[in-house]
Design a protein around this motif. Structure first.
Motif, PDB file in Angstrom:
ATOM      1  N   THR A 199       4.258  -3.315   7.865  1.00 30.62           N
ATOM      2  CA  THR A 199       3.066  -2.557   7.476  1.00 30.62           C
ATOM      3  C   THR A 199       2.641  -2.761   6.031  1.00 30.62           C
ATOM      4  O   THR A 199       1.486  -2.524   5.695  1.00 30.62           O
ATOM      5  CB  THR A 199       3.295  -1.045   7.686  1.00 30.62           C
ATOM      6  OG1 THR A 199       4.317  -0.603   6.786  1.00 30.62           O
ATOM      7  CG2 THR A 199       3.676  -0.738   9.131  1.00 30.62           C
ATOM      8  N   GLY A 200       3.574  -3.121   5.153  1.00 34.29           N
ATOM      9  CA  GLY A 200       3.280  -3.228   3.727  1.00 34.29           C
ATOM     10  C   GLY A 200       3.261  -1.888   3.018  1.00 34.29           C
ATOM     11  O   GLY A 200       2.954  -1.807   1.834  1.00 34.29           O
ATOM     12  N   ASN A 201       3.632  -0.818   3.732  1.00 34.94           N
ATOM     13  CA  ASN A 201       3.601   0.524   3.167  1.00 34.94           C
ATOM     14  C   ASN A 201       4.861   0.771   2.338  1.00 34.94           C
ATOM     15  O   ASN A 201       5.975   0.763   2.851  1.00 34.94           O
ATOM     16  CB  ASN A 201       3.487   1.555   4.292  1.00 34.94           C
ATOM     17  CG  ASN A 201       3.107   2.921   3.788  1.00 34.94           C
ATOM     18  OD1 ASN A 201       3.341   3.260   2.637  1.00 34.94           O
ATOM     19  ND2 ASN A 201       2.511   3.716   4.667  1.00 34.94           N
ATOM     20  N   LEU A 202       4.672   1.008   1.041  1.00 35.29           N
ATOM     21  CA  LEU A 202       5.787   1.195   0.114  1.00 35.29           C
ATOM     22  C   LEU A 202       6.590   2.465   0.377  1.00 35.29           C
ATOM     23  O   LEU A 202       7.713   2.600  -0.117  1.00 35.29           O
ATOM     24  CB  LEU A 202       5.269   1.192  -1.324  1.00 35.29           C
ATOM     25  CG  LEU A 202       4.759  -0.163  -1.824  1.00 35.29           C
ATOM     26  CD1 LEU A 202       3.999   0.001  -3.132  1.00 35.29           C
ATOM     27  CD2 LEU A 202       5.913  -1.128  -1.979  1.00 35.29           C
ATOM     28  N   PHE A 239       5.580   4.050  12.840  1.00 39.20           N
ATOM     29  CA  PHE A 239       6.706   3.921  11.915  1.00 39.20           C
ATOM     30  C   PHE A 239       6.723   5.039  10.876  1.00 39.20           C
ATOM     31  O   PHE A 239       7.780   5.415  10.392  1.00 39.20           O
ATOM     32  CB  PHE A 239       6.654   2.572  11.187  1.00 39.20           C
ATOM     33  CG  PHE A 239       6.777   1.390  12.089  1.00 39.20           C
ATOM     34  CD1 PHE A 239       7.858   1.251  12.951  1.00 39.20           C
ATOM     35  CD2 PHE A 239       5.810   0.395  12.092  1.00 39.20           C
ATOM     36  CE1 PHE A 239       7.973   0.164  13.781  1.00 39.20           C
ATOM     37  CE2 PHE A 239       5.916  -0.698  12.925  1.00 39.20           C
ATOM     38  CZ  PHE A 239       7.006  -0.819  13.774  1.00 39.20           C
ATOM     39  N   ILE A 240       5.555   5.552  10.526  1.00 35.18           N
ATOM     40  CA  ILE A 240       5.476   6.598   9.507  1.00 35.18           C
ATOM     41  C   ILE A 240       6.187   7.875   9.959  1.00 35.18           C
ATOM     42  O   ILE A 240       6.596   8.691   9.142  1.00 35.18           O
ATOM     43  CB  ILE A 240       4.014   6.869   9.084  1.00 35.18           C
ATOM     44  CG1 ILE A 240       3.945   7.507   7.701  1.00 35.18           C
ATOM     45  CG2 ILE A 240       3.293   7.735  10.078  1.00 35.18           C
ATOM     46  CD1 ILE A 240       4.217   6.578   6.575  1.00 35.18           C
ATOM     47  N   THR A 289       0.855  -1.185   0.000  1.00 33.31           N
ATOM     48  CA  THR A 289       0.000   0.000   0.000  1.00 33.31           C
ATOM     49  C   THR A 289       0.894   1.239   0.000  1.00 33.31           C
ATOM     50  O   THR A 289       2.065   1.168   0.333  1.00 33.31           O
ATOM     51  CB  THR A 289      -0.921   0.017   1.241  1.00 33.31           C
ATOM     52  OG1 THR A 289      -1.728   1.189   1.181  1.00 33.31           O
ATOM     53  CG2 THR A 289      -0.145   0.011   2.532  1.00 33.31           C
ATOM     54  N   THR A 290       0.325   2.350  -0.391  1.00 31.19           N
ATOM     55  CA  THR A 290       1.033   3.632  -0.300  1.00 31.19           C
ATOM     56  C   THR A 290       0.251   4.627   0.538  1.00 31.19           C
ATOM     57  O   THR A 290       0.593   5.794   0.601  1.00 31.19           O
ATOM     58  CB  THR A 290       1.278   4.239  -1.701  1.00 31.19           C
ATOM     59  OG1 THR A 290       0.031   4.372  -2.366  1.00 31.19           O
ATOM     60  CG2 THR A 290       2.224   3.390  -2.513  1.00 31.19           C
ATOM     61  N   SER A 291      -0.777   4.135   1.174  1.00 29.99           N
ATOM     62  CA  SER A 291      -1.604   5.033   1.978  1.00 29.99           C
ATOM     63  C   SER A 291      -0.896   5.376   3.282  1.00 29.99           C
ATOM     64  O   SER A 291      -0.141   4.582   3.825  1.00 29.99           O
ATOM     65  CB  SER A 291      -2.953   4.388   2.275  1.00 29.99           C
ATOM     66  OG  SER A 291      -2.773   3.251   3.087  1.00 29.99           O
ATOM     67  N   LYS A 292      -1.169   6.581   3.732  1.00 27.87           N
ATOM     68  CA  LYS A 292      -0.621   6.980   5.032  1.00 27.87           C
ATOM     69  C   LYS A 292      -1.371   6.224   6.115  1.00 27.87           C
ATOM     70  O   LYS A 292      -2.570   6.027   6.025  1.00 27.87           O
ATOM     71  CB  LYS A 292      -0.749   8.481   5.241  1.00 27.87           C
ATOM     72  CG  LYS A 292       0.122   9.270   4.302  1.00 27.87           C
ATOM     73  CD  LYS A 292       0.119  10.727   4.642  1.00 27.87           C
ATOM     74  CE  LYS A 292       1.064  11.475   3.733  1.00 27.87           C
ATOM     75  NZ  LYS A 292       1.119  12.872   4.045  1.00 27.87           N
TER      76      LYS A 292
END
Length: 163
Positions: A116-119, A52-53, A44-47
């Protein structure tokens, strides 16, 4: 008993050694990032609301700043009157510290991606890896960083004696 005599290496070997260390650190990050990308299912690329963000970018920027400051401090502490062998050993230590302070945030970002799967985290790691590639050690950078004189440059080029 193990012989603790230091290995005599010429300056060309020194440049190759630090280049191999540099390449191995980059390769490790790239392989880890690729493995993480292939094994993580939900990209995902969502905030998100994950901590971690905030932590990953702060670590990346802190690692960048601290690595540069500490590297310059360590290089500036190298005695200009020391033999080339001593200068190169101190320079290698400064480089390893610099690389470690950059690699840590990169690996943290990759692990954050895995969790998280966050790209976005792979993007942070990719930026660090790109900067890492930019820092590739060369004879010219060593000469400039250490402010080597003519004789030391000749020795580093292999025209001088083996130290």
């Amino acid at each position: 008993m193990i012989n603790k005599q230091s290995v005599v290496q010429n300056p060309n070997t020194f440049v190759k050694t630090i280049s191999i260390i540099h390449l191995a650190l980059i390769a490790g990050q790239i392989i880890f990032a690729a493995a993480a990308f292939m094994t993580t299912k939900n990209h995902t690329t969502s905030k998100s609301d994950d901590v971690f963000i905030y932590v990953a970018p702060i670590m990346a920027l802190s690692g960048f700043a601290i690595s540069n400051i500490l590297f310059k401090t360590l290089v500036n502490k190298i005695d200009g009157q020391s033999p080339l062998k001593t200068k190169l050993a101190a320079y290698q230590s400064a480089l390893i510290v610099r690389f470690a302070l950059l690699e840590g945030p990169s690996l943290f970002a990759i692990v954050s991606f895995m969790l998280t799967g966050n790209l976005i985290f792979l993007g942070i790691s990719g930026a660090i890896i790109a900067y890492f590639i930019y820092l590739r050690p060369t004879k010219q950078k060593i000469e400039d960083d250490l402010n080597l004189g003519y004789e030391e440059k000749a020795e580093l080029d292999g025209a001088g004696k083996v130290y």
